[in-house]
Design a protein around this motif. Structure first.
Motif, short mmCIF file in Angstrom:
data_model
loop_
_atom_site.label_atom_id
_atom_site.label_comp_id
_atom_site.label_asym_id
_atom_site.label_seq_id
_atom_site.Cartn_x
_atom_site.Cartn_y
_atom_site.Cartn_z
N GLU A 168 1.02 -1.18 -0.11
CA GLU A 168 -0.19 0.18 -0.28
C GLU A 168 1.00 1.31 0.36
N ASP A 172 0.78 4.47 -3.57
CA ASP A 172 0.96 5.50 -2.83
C ASP A 172 2.19 6.32 -3.62
N THR A 194 -4.91 0.03 -5.72
CA THR A 194 -5.13 0.38 -4.19
C THR A 194 -6.13 -0.53 -3.48
N LEU A 195 -7.70 0.38 -4.31
CA LEU A 195 -8.70 0.02 -3.01
C LEU A 195 -8.76 -1.67 -3.80
N LEU A 198 -6.84 -2.58 -0.78
CA LEU A 198 -7.25 -2.37 0.93
C LEU A 198 -8.47 -3.12 0.74
N HIS A 199 -9.49 -3.53 -0.45
CA HIS A 199 -10.37 -4.25 0.45
C HIS A 199 -10.05 -5.94 0.53
N ARG A 201 -6.86 -6.18 2.54
CA ARG A 201 -7.06 -6.00 3.74
C ARG A 201 -8.18 -6.53 4.40
N LEU A 202 -9.01 -5.47 4.05
CA LEU A 202 -10.43 -5.44 4.78
C LEU A 202 -10.76 -7.20 5.09
N LEU A 218 -8.55 1.74 8.57
CA LEU A 218 -8.28 0.66 7.12
C LEU A 218 -9.97 1.30 6.78
N TYR A 219 -11.15 1.28 7.27
CA TYR A 219 -12.13 2.15 6.24
C TYR A 219 -11.59 3.72 6.29
N ARG A 221 -8.81 4.99 4.90
CA ARG A 221 -7.93 4.76 3.90
C ARG A 221 -8.82 4.23 2.78
N ILE A 222 -9.74 3.52 2.52
CA ILE A 222 -10.64 3.11 1.52
C ILE A 222 -11.69 4.11 0.65
#
Length: 255
Positions: A168, A172, A194-195, A198-199, A201-202, A218-219, A221-222
């Motif tokens: 991540e 960036d 990235t999305l 992140l999902h 990772r979620l 985390l939410y 950053r999403i």
């Protein structure tokens, strides 16, 4: 040895190279030559002769390849790249354009040579770390498109190696390079990646369980990535219409 090895370097280097030449009744002592090259390179490095030291490391890498020691060969090539990178920054501080133009491609070739070996042997994190170093070097000297590409390659390898937080961070850095170089289409694709990350990772956090603060982060950053993508889409549209919008680009870089 000579008080200053830099002056007699080529003769000493050639002597070692000659000892490595094959003949019908001669067995090449690659291990001995490698040891001599590394010793010569270390002495040159202490004297501040980084380009010559790098040359020794690259020759030592060839010896390691002949000995079928791929990891050691990659390590030598990576060290050569790092030496040239340090020399580049010194040259930049002294505004030595000739050295800069000569050494930057050489440094990149050293890094990429080491990376290719690590990839062949599936050392994902080692290859990823070197891609990140190379990206930083390219960014430092204004090669932003190359930097963004190498940062994204590094991020992919870190993701393969399950180092998702590092992936991540690298994405960036790549995004900032793409925005600075006005590659908004590339930046949009970067944000999409990235999305996805992140999902992922979620989803992983739902399995292992995260504390409230970490999950909230985390939410956040999403949401930030989603807003960034919307702004990039607007910026790309303006740019396609021939309208420069530096304030919006600056906002994205400062976010």
């Amino acid at each position: 040895m000579e008080p200053s090895l830099a002056h007699g370097f080529h003769a000493e280097f050639q002597r070692i190279q000659n000892a490595m030449k094959k003949s019908l009744f001669k067995r090449v002592d690659y291990a001995g030559s490698c040891s001599e090259l590394l010793e010569l390179g270390a002495a040159l490095r202490r004297e501040g002769s980084a380009p010559n030291a790098a040359m020794c490391l690259l020759a030592a890498a060839q010896c390691q390849k002949a000995l079928e020691n791929a990891t050691a060969a990659a390590h030598c090539e990576a060290q050569a790249g790092q030496l040239l990178s340090q020399e580049l920054h010194l040259a930049a501080a002294g505004v030595d354009d000739a050295t800069f133009e000569l050494l930057l491609p050489d440094a990149a070739r050293c890094y990429l040579g080491a990376i290719n070996i690590y990839l062949e042997h599936e050392h994902w994190s080692l290859a990823g770390n070197l891609y990140a170093e190379l990206a930083g070097l390219m960014s430092d000297f204004g090669h932003l498109m190359d930097a963004s590409l190498y940062y994204e390659k590094a991020a992919h390898l870190m993701e393969v190696d399950r180092a998702l937080a590092m992936a991540e961070t690298l994405l960036d850095r790549a995004l900032r390079c793409r925005i600075q170089s006005r590659d908004y289409d590339g930046a949009i694709q970067n944000t999409s990646n990235t999305l996805i990350l992140l999902h992922r990772r979620l989803s992983k956090s739902n399995v292992i369980g995260l504390e409230g603060g970490n999950l909230q982060g985390l939410y956040s950053r999403i949401a930030h990535a989603q807003v960034t993508k919307v702004l990039l889409l607007a910026l790309a549209q303006k740019y396609a219409e021939g309208v420069c919008h530096p304030c919006l680009a600056l906002l994205l870089l400062c976010a």
